[in-house]
Design a protein around this motif. Sequence first.
Motif, PDB file in Angstrom:
ATOM      1  N   THR A 187       0.190  -0.600 -11.463  1.00 59.16           N
ATOM      2  CA  THR A 187      -1.123  -1.261 -10.403  1.00 59.16           C
ATOM      3  C   THR A 187      -1.787  -0.354  -9.916  1.00 59.16           C
ATOM      4  OG1 THR A 187       0.182  -2.922 -11.296  1.00 59.16           O
ATOM      5  CG2 THR A 187      -1.240  -3.551  -9.671  1.00 59.16           C
ATOM      6  N   ILE A 188      -0.689   0.397  -8.997  1.00 61.41           N
ATOM      7  CA  ILE A 188      -1.648   1.114  -7.429  1.00 61.41           C
ATOM      8  C   ILE A 188      -2.495   2.008  -8.383  1.00 61.41           C
ATOM      9  CG2 ILE A 188      -0.922   2.588  -6.356  1.00 61.41           C
ATOM     10  CD1 ILE A 188       1.782   0.888  -4.989  1.00 61.41           C
ATOM     11  N   MET A 198      -2.866  -5.453  -2.678  1.00 61.64           N
ATOM     12  CA  MET A 198      -2.860  -6.784  -2.436  1.00 61.64           C
ATOM     13  C   MET A 198      -2.668  -7.749  -3.793  1.00 61.64           C
ATOM     14  SD  MET A 198      -0.088  -5.925   0.515  1.00 61.64           S
ATOM     15  CE  MET A 198       1.155  -6.986   0.514  1.00 61.64           C
ATOM     16  N   ALA A 237       9.228  -1.988  -3.658  1.00 59.44           N
ATOM     17  CA  ALA A 237       7.782  -2.642  -4.021  1.00 59.44           C
ATOM     18  C   ALA A 237       7.587  -1.734  -5.006  1.00 59.44           C
ATOM     19  CB  ALA A 237       7.930  -3.055  -3.238  1.00 59.44           C
ATOM     20  N   TRP A 275      -5.443   0.626 -10.109  1.00 59.59           N
ATOM     21  CA  TRP A 275      -6.750  -0.448 -10.320  1.00 59.59           C
ATOM     22  C   TRP A 275      -6.749  -0.296  -8.238  1.00 59.59           C
ATOM     23  CZ3 TRP A 275      -8.601  -4.572 -12.362  1.00 59.59           C
ATOM     24  CH2 TRP A 275      -8.331  -5.167 -13.606  1.00 59.59           C
ATOM     25  N   HIS A 276      -6.316   0.683  -7.769  1.00 63.04           N
ATOM     26  CA  HIS A 276      -6.665   1.206  -5.881  1.00 63.04           C
ATOM     27  C   HIS A 276      -7.984   1.506  -6.291  1.00 63.04           C
ATOM     28  CE1 HIS A 276      -6.190   5.201  -7.627  1.00 63.04           C
ATOM     29  NE2 HIS A 276      -6.887   5.789  -6.702  1.00 63.04           N
ATOM     30  N   ARG A 282      -0.529  -7.137 -12.466  1.00 60.49           N
ATOM     31  CA  ARG A 282       0.937  -6.577 -12.822  1.00 60.49           C
ATOM     32  C   ARG A 282       1.760  -7.289 -14.161  1.00 60.49           C
ATOM     33  NH1 ARG A 282       5.558  -6.717  -9.329  1.00 60.49           N
ATOM     34  NH2 ARG A 282       6.582  -6.676 -10.798  1.00 60.49           N
ATOM     35  N   SER A 329       4.959  -1.264  -8.482  1.00 59.43           N
ATOM     36  CA  SER A 329       3.392  -1.832  -9.110  1.00 59.43           C
ATOM     37  C   SER A 329       3.689  -0.507  -9.008  1.00 59.43           C
ATOM     38  CB  SER A 329       3.149  -2.339  -8.075  1.00 59.43           C
ATOM     39  OG  SER A 329       4.131  -3.525  -7.248  1.00 59.43           O
ATOM     40  N   ASP A 358       1.721  -4.918 -16.819  1.00 60.73           N
ATOM     41  CA  ASP A 358       2.170  -3.780 -17.075  1.00 60.73           C
ATOM     42  C   ASP A 358       3.160  -4.127 -18.065  1.00 60.73           C
ATOM     43  OD1 ASP A 358       0.886  -2.892 -15.353  1.00 60.73           O
ATOM     44  OD2 ASP A 358       2.382  -2.589 -13.563  1.00 60.73           O
ATOM     45  N   ALA A 417      -3.459  -6.885  -6.609  1.00 62.13           N
ATOM     46  CA  ALA A 417      -1.993  -6.578  -8.001  1.00 62.13           C
ATOM     47  C   ALA A 417      -0.859  -7.740  -8.697  1.00 62.13           C
ATOM     48  CB  ALA A 417      -0.521  -6.101  -7.122  1.00 62.13           C
ATOM     49  N   ARG A 418      -0.815  -8.989  -7.328  1.00 61.10           N
ATOM     50  CA  ARG A 418      -0.150  -9.400  -7.494  1.00 61.10           C
ATOM     51  C   ARG A 418      -0.496 -10.206  -9.611  1.00 61.10           C
ATOM     52  NH1 ARG A 418      -0.115 -13.974  -2.794  1.00 61.10           N
ATOM     53  NH2 ARG A 418       1.018 -12.911  -1.381  1.00 61.10           N
TER      54      ARG A 418
END
Length: 405
Positions: free
Chosen positions: A316-317, A366, A309, A320-321, A373, A313, A376, A369-370
């Motif tokens: 994205t991590i 999280m 998982a 966007w963190h 993503r 991502s 990407d 991320a939905r």
Amino acid sequence: MKATQLRRAAAKVEAATPAHRDRALDGLRALALLAVPTGHWLLGGFTRDGDGGLHNASPLSSFPSLAPLSWVLQMLGIFFLVGGHASALSYRRASERGESARSWVAGRLVRLGRPVVGVTAIWSGLLVVLWWSGVPDATLHTAATLVIQPLWFVGVYGAVTALTPWCARAARKAGPWAAAPLLGTVAVVDLLRYGPWSAGMPTWLSLFNLLPGWLFAYQLGVGWGEGRMSRRAARVLLIGGAALFAVLLWKFGYPTSMVGVPGEARTNSHPPSLLVLALGAFQSGAAVLLRDRIASLLRRPCWWAPVVAVNLSAMTILCWHQTAMLTAAIPGAALGVVPGLISAPDTAAWVAARVMWIPLFAALLMVTARSARRLDAPWTGAGPGIRVAAGVLAAGFAIFALRLA
């Protein structure tokens, strides 16, 4: 989600995993990826001025004893090592298919660039909305700086990725020794900027460390991927890196923190100093030596599924963190002082409170991320006009943020 559902989901991921998948590399990449937001969320704080604007602050300014924590959380050496290994294998397979080096590099750079353009284009619009909503200028400046902060990594990673064909040839000829000139280059630059002659040296001299400093672990990874990294070489990296790290700290006065500390004249990571390479050598040696144990651990579905998982991502991590943390901080600033979120990071109570905020930041990431993503993947549904607009917005945000940095 119930325990039974989690076990079923893990079993499904396990069943879909090819037998030849190198689980240890994915595990190392996931560990390095998670260290990035964890470090930023733990070691980055906010203060609030009289107008309600947010400003960056760090607990390291008040608690230098926390600096060793940055040794653990600074895992970019592992990320570049694993990236070099993966790139070496990917480039070799592409060459066997008859794909040109230029085509392979272009494909990799596009994959890296899409999420960066996406996050900066969206934040360009967000800044306008926040400004129109009355958010203080100081908060907008802080937000832009934090969002752009981790993206330098993507640019540097893209640069070293473009050098993969040359790194592969060097690794085939010299094995791990191909990274030695990079270590020497950083050592010379450090000697010039910190040695007896440092007073007369220009500040931009440190920029010469930017590429060789981060290419060092990547080159080791390429050598690993080319099968030129023996366990003996890994032990030399482990022991030699630890010894060099200790000598630089206690004999040559390098800053203890691996990340920048507000108010400190010297920094180890921007651009990387020799201390970063010493840590990277130690981490690289440890990764190679622990590979089999990590792979054995990740044969358990309950451990393997989260690793998959995180890897799915990855961009994205990275991208966007900081947005996740700002999603809590910007509304929080309207409430005044909020312990651990909007308060000076200068007490033990702040550290304890910030730890309590981490689960919320993770949950917000999280949720983000939905949707994020999708950026990407190839933008197949976006026409030329949308792509150009995204590029213009991203460029505008980058100019705004870099002028503040």
